[in-house]
Write a protein that holds these residues in place. Structure first.
Motif, PDB file in Angstrom:
ATOM      1  N   THR A   1       0.181   4.359   0.524  1.00  0.00           N
ATOM      2  CA  THR A   1      -0.072   5.339   1.599  1.00  0.00           C
ATOM      3  C   THR A   1       0.466   4.887   2.960  1.00  0.00           C
ATOM      4  N   SER A   2       0.203   3.638   3.322  1.00  0.00           N
ATOM      5  CA  SER A   2       0.630   3.209   4.669  1.00  0.00           C
ATOM      6  C   SER A   2       1.972   2.473   4.641  1.00  0.00           C
TER       7      SER A   2
ATOM      8  N   PRO B   1      -2.553 -12.791  13.391  1.00  0.00           N
ATOM      9  CA  PRO B   1      -3.023 -11.628  14.152  1.00  0.00           C
ATOM     10  C   PRO B   1      -3.833 -10.640  13.307  1.00  0.00           C
ATOM     11  N   ASN B   2      -4.392  -9.626  13.971  1.00  0.00           N
ATOM     12  CA  ASN B   2      -5.098  -8.565  13.257  1.00  0.00           C
ATOM     13  C   ASN B   2      -4.081  -7.635  12.605  1.00  0.00           C
ATOM     14  N   GLY B   3      -4.488  -6.992  11.503  1.00  0.00           N
ATOM     15  CA  GLY B   3      -3.615  -6.020  10.833  1.00  0.00           C
ATOM     16  C   GLY B   3      -2.473  -6.655  10.080  1.00  0.00           C
ATOM     17  N   ILE B   4      -2.582  -7.946   9.742  1.00  0.00           N
ATOM     18  CA  ILE B   4      -1.468  -8.663   9.125  1.00  0.00           C
ATOM     19  C   ILE B   4      -1.694  -8.881   7.625  1.00  0.00           C
ATOM     20  N   GLY B   5      -2.857  -8.457   7.117  1.00  0.00           N
ATOM     21  CA  GLY B   5      -3.081  -8.526   5.671  1.00  0.00           C
ATOM     22  C   GLY B   5      -4.108  -9.545   5.210  1.00  0.00           C
ATOM     23  N   LYS B   6      -4.918 -10.054   6.145  1.00  0.00           N
ATOM     24  CA  LYS B   6      -5.897 -11.076   5.766  1.00  0.00           C
ATOM     25  C   LYS B   6      -6.935 -10.508   4.791  1.00  0.00           C
ATOM     26  N   THR B   7      -7.446  -9.316   5.111  1.00  0.00           N
ATOM     27  CA  THR B   7      -8.455  -8.686   4.251  1.00  0.00           C
ATOM     28  C   THR B   7      -7.854  -8.320   2.902  1.00  0.00           C
ATOM     29  N   THR B   8      -6.614  -7.829   2.922  1.00  0.00           N
ATOM     30  CA  THR B   8      -5.921  -7.475   1.679  1.00  0.00           C
ATOM     31  C   THR B   8      -5.805  -8.704   0.780  1.00  0.00           C
TER      32      THR B   8
ATOM     33  N   GLY C   1       0.593  -4.344  10.603  1.00  0.00           N
ATOM     34  CA  GLY C   1       0.664  -2.939  10.197  1.00  0.00           C
ATOM     35  C   GLY C   1       1.899  -2.603   9.399  1.00  0.00           C
TER      36      GLY C   1
ATOM     37  N   PHE D   1       2.364  -0.611   4.133  1.00  0.00           N
ATOM     38  CA  PHE D   1       2.188  -2.021   4.515  1.00  0.00           C
ATOM     39  C   PHE D   1       2.470  -2.934   3.315  1.00  0.00           C
TER      40      PHE D   1
ATOM     41  N   TYR E   1       0.871  -1.187   0.000  1.00  0.00           N
ATOM     42  CA  TYR E   1       0.000   0.000   0.000  1.00  0.00           C
ATOM     43  C   TYR E   1       0.898   1.223   0.000  1.00  0.00           C
TER      44      TYR E   1
HETATM   45  P1  ADP Z   1      -6.269  -7.865   8.633  1.00  0.00           P
HETATM   46  O1  ADP Z   1      -7.427  -8.211   7.771  1.00  0.00           O
HETATM   47  O2  ADP Z   1      -5.314  -8.999   8.860  1.00  0.00           O
HETATM   48  O3  ADP Z   1      -6.640  -7.211   9.920  1.00  0.00           O
HETATM   49  P2  ADP Z   1      -5.727  -5.837   6.589  1.00  0.00           P
HETATM   50  O4  ADP Z   1      -5.462  -6.541   5.310  1.00  0.00           O
HETATM   51  O5  ADP Z   1      -7.059  -5.212   6.765  1.00  0.00           O
HETATM   52  O6  ADP Z   1      -5.357  -6.785   7.815  1.00  0.00           O
HETATM   53  O7  ADP Z   1      -4.632  -4.686   6.751  1.00  0.00           O
HETATM   54  C1  ADP Z   1      -3.248  -4.903   6.789  1.00  0.00           C
HETATM   55  C2  ADP Z   1      -2.524  -3.568   6.968  1.00  0.00           C
HETATM   56  O8  ADP Z   1      -2.705  -2.771   5.795  1.00  0.00           O
HETATM   57  C3  ADP Z   1      -3.048  -2.723   8.119  1.00  0.00           C
HETATM   58  O9  ADP Z   1      -1.949  -2.138   8.756  1.00  0.00           O
HETATM   59  C4  ADP Z   1      -3.900  -1.666   7.458  1.00  0.00           C
HETATM   60  O10 ADP Z   1      -3.862  -0.473   8.201  1.00  0.00           O
HETATM   61  C5  ADP Z   1      -3.232  -1.493   6.102  1.00  0.00           C
HETATM   62  N1  ADP Z   1      -4.217  -1.139   5.074  1.00  0.00           N
HETATM   63  C6  ADP Z   1      -5.389  -1.781   4.816  1.00  0.00           C
HETATM   64  N2  ADP Z   1      -6.033  -1.211   3.783  1.00  0.00           N
HETATM   65  C7  ADP Z   1      -5.263  -0.163   3.383  1.00  0.00           C
HETATM   66  C8  ADP Z   1      -5.390   0.834   2.341  1.00  0.00           C
HETATM   67  N3  ADP Z   1      -6.446   0.846   1.528  1.00  0.00           N
HETATM   68  N4  ADP Z   1      -4.409   1.741   2.231  1.00  0.00           N
HETATM   69  C9  ADP Z   1      -3.360   1.729   3.037  1.00  0.00           C
HETATM   70  N5  ADP Z   1      -3.170   0.827   4.031  1.00  0.00           N
HETATM   71  C10 ADP Z   1      -4.100  -0.117   4.208  1.00  0.00           C
END
Ligand code: ADP
Ligand code: ADP
Ligand code: SF4
Length: 601
Positions: free
Chosen positions: A357-358, A380-387, A544, A360, A355
């Motif tokens: 912006t962040s 864990p949370n914030g590790i990229g599962k949703t991504t 993160g 990650f 990403y």
């Molecule tokens: P999880 O589902 O494991 O909690 P995410 O995939 O939601 O993790 O997010 C992983 C990391 O990427 C987090 O630190 C989050 O803040 C960052 N992140 C998620 N979406 C975006 C985005 N659209 N732009 C920038 N950073 C993002």
């Protein structure tokens, strides 16, 4: 026998039925007496337990399943601790707070766990079954004469016990407690240990945040911390692990032991993640009975045997069968053999995604998923599962690598059960919106989803009136009822009891097999994860900052990888086959580490 008749006010709707319960009651037909009639305000039925003969006709006739009637042995009556009102829930016995022991509590939702905690923490004065009575403390203390509860209540009545409760529904905090985490914790800190607690629970990064901005897991850790820093005599933790990953669950368990002196303080924990409850507690009490109708608290058992008895469904000390069938968690550890003729529903190469912006960065190992397969996702949370899921669904483009076989539609059950995921007012309307066939009683989805989760009994109810467990079952059903290629369920176990967890897991497997689609389940209750998934993808790295997603691997391999990273070993209980966490440094812990077998060798 004593009769207990309960009329569920949420379900009883005299203006929508033909008063079948009252018309068909054989006692009412004699015209001398009435066993059941309408309440003076006409809002619900009233059953006179001393006149009712317990034939059960009204139970069967009620179109809304609002009535329950049970007959219980006479001798149990001397053990009534509380009844909320006429034809309402009745609680027998209480769990016993003991110095020197952490007491775990297991039981079905609606069996009286929270009621017990409210009584022991002084929030609810027990009426000993005398509805409407405001008893003197002396009467209550006398009732428990000769038991450990006598001393406890005597101290509670004299304000010699200061209680503190970690409430069950962490979401409530967003509405009730406004402010920044750091300031709120500082204000709560009566013991001067806020720094140590913040360190142990690893919550430094949320101290500047407002409670309204916290995720479920962050709220949970904040609340646990707020309870630990209080200078109390009795600590009650009502489900302290929902929304937390495995590492955080273990941290919470360790923090409770580390920061509260169990030899001087009373500690009680309600938790449905049995591996964690086992790890936290020394003893357990089991609450059995009929949810919403009556609950009986068992004698205390040692934690290992107690959990095994609970799963087995038989309590030897009370000679009581609490369930017809034992609960068997299928502990499947080896890889499923895939038929050669099958085409994958999903296939991806090694992928890298950053990403901008962040910053990650996520690295994904190549893998594939097949129709009918359930993949577990751990990490864990914030590790990229949703991504990862967004990449699979084509919502995001990889920087390197590609998704060779992609899915078109994803149905998602988010972790937090916010009102946003239920656009309609009633249970039925939300299910209908997900898929019209869900409500057709002749459809397989009605039989396999709606009925198996018990939602058929609450179709008319308003979403706003549902408990956490009921909301969770509805959210899972709504997600599974939708047409999609990939189903992503984030923590489907939160707020469910052990039996509900098992039925949700079975429902997920059955629906996915039947639909020939794929599901990915983010789940931190390892016993459940092991039960539901064919294979697992393990996420590791630095939340993160950087995440690594493994290829799908067997449960044994995946759990081994996860536990190795956590530095924890898990053995198999010889009697029940369930996983148990080894004490760090114990013989088994050292032995398993030396051979690299972290998960149930
Ligand atoms: P999880 O589902 O494991 O909690 P995410 O995939 O939601 O993790 O997010 C992983 C990391 O990427 C987090 O630190 C989050 O803040 C960052 N992140 C998620 N979406 C975006 C985005 N659209 N732009 C920038 N950073 C993002
Ligand atoms: P658990 O914590 O085991 O899920 P609870 O102790 O919260 O169960 O509730 C047990 C039963 O008591 C439930 O059926 C619930 O509907 C009922 N109950 C709880 N609070 C009240 C109340 N204030 N008035 C009437 N019934 C209640
Ligand atoms: Fe009447 Fe039978 Fe219902 Fe009792 S159980 S209220 S006797 S119908």
């Amino acid at each position: 026998m004593v009769r207990v008749a309960v009329v569920d006010r949420e379900y009883c709707k005299p203006n929508k039925c033909n008063l079948e319960c009252i018309r068909f009651c054989p006692v009412n037909k004699t015209k001398h007496k009435k066993a059941i009639e309408l309440s003076p305000d006409g809002k619900h039925a009233v059953i006179y337990e001393d006149i009712c003969i317990g034939c059960g006709i009204c139970v069967k006739k009620c179109p809304f399943n609002a009535i329950s009637i049970v007959n219980l042995p006479d001798e149990l009556e001397k053990n009534v601790v509380h009844r909320y009102g006429e034809n309402m829930f009745k609680l027998y016995n209480l769990p016993i707070p003991r110095l020197g022991n952490i007491m775990g509590i297991i039981g079905r939702n609606g069996s009286g766990k929270t009621t017990s905690i409210k009584i022991l923490s002084g929030l609810l004065k027990p009426n000993l079954g005398q509805v409407g009575a405001d008893l003197e403390w002396d009467d209550i203390i006398r009732r428990f004469r000769g038991t450990e509860l006598q001393t406890y209540f005597a101290k509670l009545a004299n304000n010699e016990i200061k209680p503190i409760v970690k409430i069950q529904y962490v979401e409530l905090v967003k509405r009730r407690l406004k402010g920044r985490v750091g300031e709120l914790l500082k204000k709560a800190d009566e013991r001067g240990i806020v720094r140590e607690v913040v360190d142990k629970l690893a919550i430094k990064h949320i101290l500047d945040r407002k409670t309204s901005e916290l995720s479920g897991g962050e709220l949970q850790k904040f609340l646990v911390a707020a309870v630990l820093v209080k200078d109390a005599d009795a600590y009650f933790f009502d489900e302290p692990c929902s929304y937390l990953d495995v590492k955080e669950r273990l941290r919470v368990a360790q923090a409770i032991r580390e920061f509260i002196d169990v030899s001087k303080k009373y500690i009680m924990v309600v938790e449905h993640d049995l591996m964690i409850l086992d790890y936290i507690s020394d003893q357990v009490s089991i609450i059995y009975g009929e949810p919403g109708v009556y609950g009986i608290v068992s004698k205390p058992y040692g934690v290992r045997t107690g959990i095994n008895h609970y799963l087995e469904g038989y309590l030897p000390a009370e000679n009581m069968r609490i369930r017809r069938e034992p609960i068997h968690f299928r502990i499947q550890v080896d890889t499923r053999v895939k038929p050669e003729t099958e085409y994958p529903i999903l296939k991806w190469t090694n992928i890298v995604k950053t990403y901008r912006t962040s910053g990650f960065k996520l690295f994904i190992e190549a893998g594939e998923a097949y129709p009918g397969e359930v993949l577990g996702i751990i990490g864990p949370n914030g590790i990229g599962k949703t991504t990862f899921i967004k990449l699979l669904g084509g919502i995001l483009e990889p920087d390197e690598g590609e998704v060779l076989v992609s899915v078109e539609t994803i149905s998602f059950k988010p972790q937090e059960l916010s009102p946003k995921i239920f656009p309609e007012e009633t249970v039925a309307a939300n299910l209908r919106r997900a898929s019209p066939s869900t409500l057709n009683p002749a459809s397989w989805i009605y039989a396999e989803l709606i009925r198996k989760l018990g939602l058929n009994k609450m179709l008319d109810r308003y979403v706003a009136d549902l408990s956490g467990g009921e909301l969770q079952k509805l959210a899972v059903a709504v997600a599974l009822a939708k047409q999609a290629d990939l189903y992503l369920l984030d923590e489907p176990s939160a707020y469910l009891d052990v039996e509900e967890r098992l039925s949700v897991a079975k429902v997920i497997r059955r629906i996915i097999e039947e639909k020939r689609k794929t599901a990915m389940i983010v789940e931190h209750d390892l016993m459940l994860q092991n039960f539901v998934s064919d294979e697992v993808i393990v996420f590791s790295g630095k939340p993160g900052v950087e995440g690594y997603a493994s290829k799908p691997m067997s449960n044994r391999e995946g759990f081994n990888k996860l536990l190795r990273e956590l530095g924890i070993t898990v053995r198999r209980d010889p009697q029940s086959g369930r996983p148990r966490v080894n004490k760090p440094g114990s013989y088994l812990d050292r032995q398993q580490k030396s051979i690299g077998q972290y998960y149930m060798p």
